[in-house]
Design an enzyme around this catalytic site. Structure first.
Site, mmCIF file in Angstrom:
data_model
loop_
_atom_site.group_PDB
_atom_site.id
_atom_site.type_symbol
_atom_site.label_atom_id
_atom_site.label_comp_id
_atom_site.label_asym_id
_atom_site.label_seq_id
_atom_site.Cartn_x
_atom_site.Cartn_y
_atom_site.Cartn_z
ATOM 1 N N TRP A 136 38.522 101.467 23.082
ATOM 2 C CA TRP A 136 38.151 102.484 22.107
ATOM 3 C C TRP A 136 38.941 103.754 22.418
ATOM 4 O O TRP A 136 38.971 104.218 23.560
ATOM 5 C CB TRP A 136 36.649 102.727 22.213
ATOM 6 C CG TRP A 136 36.067 103.722 21.281
ATOM 7 C CD1 TRP A 136 36.236 103.795 19.920
ATOM 8 C CD2 TRP A 136 35.165 104.785 21.627
ATOM 9 N NE1 TRP A 136 35.507 104.840 19.411
ATOM 10 C CE2 TRP A 136 34.844 105.456 20.429
ATOM 11 C CE3 TRP A 136 34.611 105.216 22.834
ATOM 12 C CZ2 TRP A 136 33.981 106.555 20.406
ATOM 13 C CZ3 TRP A 136 33.752 106.302 22.814
ATOM 14 C CH2 TRP A 136 33.446 106.960 21.610
ATOM 15 N N ASP A 217 30.019 101.039 29.254
ATOM 16 C CA ASP A 217 29.815 101.674 27.952
ATOM 17 C C ASP A 217 29.336 100.600 26.990
ATOM 18 O O ASP A 217 30.094 99.716 26.604
ATOM 19 C CB ASP A 217 31.116 102.307 27.443
ATOM 20 C CG ASP A 217 30.926 103.026 26.103
ATOM 21 O OD1 ASP A 217 29.756 103.245 25.709
ATOM 22 O OD2 ASP A 217 31.931 103.367 25.461
ATOM 23 N N LYS A 253 24.901 101.435 16.323
ATOM 24 C CA LYS A 253 25.105 100.123 15.722
ATOM 25 C C LYS A 253 23.822 99.303 15.666
ATOM 26 O O LYS A 253 23.472 98.755 14.622
ATOM 27 C CB LYS A 253 26.172 99.344 16.508
ATOM 28 C CG LYS A 253 27.492 100.071 16.725
ATOM 29 C CD LYS A 253 28.227 100.353 15.444
ATOM 30 C CE LYS A 253 29.670 100.793 15.682
ATOM 31 N NZ LYS A 253 29.825 102.010 16.468
#
Length: 406
Positions: A136, A217, A253
């Site tokens: 990311w 993460d 999410k």
């Protein structure tokens, strides 16, 4: 009088936001948005989880709910429930009082809070943070932004379209002792490639032998496989092995709370005393940056995580999202096979989570955008949530064309 800021250079636009803007501006009726990192329904619409709707109504009807400031470290019930969610109901670390937490501005804020702490207090001065190649984009920006050097470890193998375990372990072995390694516990972004349990064991062996610090993460717990426990396997395994670690958690999410910025930094320390010290330093830093976190998103998450009936319904909502993503992977794979598209496409169904790293080249992506109005990132990453039964054939045909002719 000239401006004192006239020599400040402009910053480049964020890739994903620029991609979304281009999609919105496109008037072609066949356009497909495969860049957005958010869940979409079969109709291509955002989805408010039914359990979130219920939580909304419960909160609106609660006459005792107010809009007072939260504590600096956030809503306590949310923080405790978040830690229990990732570490497990019977976590030994929680029972021993070694687990702390801080409510943050979603996963991004949690990564930042952990990175900022490490920049100030990590005993291995000058230690670099190693991020996967690829990862990311914000990971690099966050760690470099707090002054921590960023290096990469191999992750994606373009030949096999899978994990480059040998390269990953080699980088860990070669890194100076005490380096920081940022790991994705599940649904790796952007590749969708996750280590197996046996591979996680090998990774843990090297991390332990080299004395590296683990920074997980996790943005997709429960969203990847549909199982909250399965998606937390790697984190819980590392905790069982005795690692100290930070775990950045996002509820964007898996709760669909994208704009509410509900996140948590879970801290697993060696002792309760060290945990308290870390929390105190993070609270001090958080006070100076945001003063205290927002309440709404954390209240929704806390309400669901701490209510047995709502929790069960949330699991059903998660399963619904995960299963649709899995179905779209299979549909895309089937279409490409039926078309006889050159190459192997098993990686589409082997990968997991919202994203798939297709292996498409930048020139091929360019044609997909310009000729077929299919919007995806230049590295070939697609959001599987952007596919549905109405556009998957169209997209597969477009991929077939560029693979054959570009």
């Amino acid at each position: 009088m000239a401006s004192i800021f006239e020599n400040v250079p402009g910053a480049p636009a964020d890739v994903i936001f620029a991609l979304t803007a281009a999609y919105k501006a496109d008037t072609d009726p066949k356009k497909v948005n495969l860049g957005v990192g958010a869940y979409r329904t079969e109709e291509g619409k955002p989805w408010v989880l039914p359990v979130v709707h219920k939580a909304d109504h419960i909160m609106v009807d609660d006459e005792n709910l107010d809009h007072e400031y939260l504590p600096i470290l956030g809503l306590e019930n949310f923080r405790k429930a978040s830690a229990k969610l990732i570490l497990g109901e019977n976590s030994k670390a929680i029972a021993e009082g070694r687990v702390g937490s801080a409510q943050c501005i979603s996963g991004t804020g949690a990564v930042y809070a952990g990175a900022h702490f490490l920049s100030k207090h990590y005993p291995f001065k000058g230690a670099a943070c190693y991020i996967s190649k690829p990862t990311w984009a914000n990971h690099r920006a966050i760690f470099e932004g707090v002054g921590i050097p960023v290096l990469e470890y191999p992750y994606w193998n373009p030949e096999t379209k899978g994990l480059d375990l040998k390269g990953m372990l080699g980088a860990m072995e070669a890194a100076p002792s005490g380096s920081i390694f940022l790991l994705h516990p599940c649904a790796h972004n952007p590749t969708g490639v996750d280590p197996t349990p046996d591979q996680w064991k090998q990774i843990a062996d090297v991390m332990e032998a080299r004395g590296h610090f683990t920074f997980f993460d996790t943005a997709y717990q429960g969203f990847a496989s549909g199982s909250l426990d399965k998606d937390a396997y790697s984190v819980r395994y590392f905790v069982e092995r005795g690692f100290e670690m930070f775990i950045a958690q996002s509820f964007s999410k898996n709760f669909g709370l994208y704009s509410e910025r509900a996140g948590n930094l879970t801290i697993v320390a060696k002792t309760p005393e060290i945990k308290n010290t870390i929390e105190s330093q993070i609270a001090k830093a958080q006070r100076a940056v945001i003063s205290n976190p927002p309440a709404y998103g954390s209240r929704v998450v806390s309400l669901v995580l701490n209510d047995e009936t709502l929790y069960k319904e949330w699991e059903e909502n998660l399963s619904s999202m995960a299963n649709r993503i899995i179905a779209m992977r299979q549909a895309l794979f089937d279409e490409l096979v039926a078309l006889g598209t050159p190459g192997t496409w098993n990686h589409i169904v082997d990968q997991i989570g919202m994203f798939s790293f297709t292996g498409l080249s930048t020139p091929q992506v360019k044609v997909l955008k310009e000729k077929y109005h299919c919007y995806l990132t230049d590295n070939g990453r697609i959001s599987m949530a952007g596919l549905n039964t109405k556009n998957v054939k169209y997209f597969a045909a477009a991929v077939d064309d560029v693979v054959r002719n570009v």
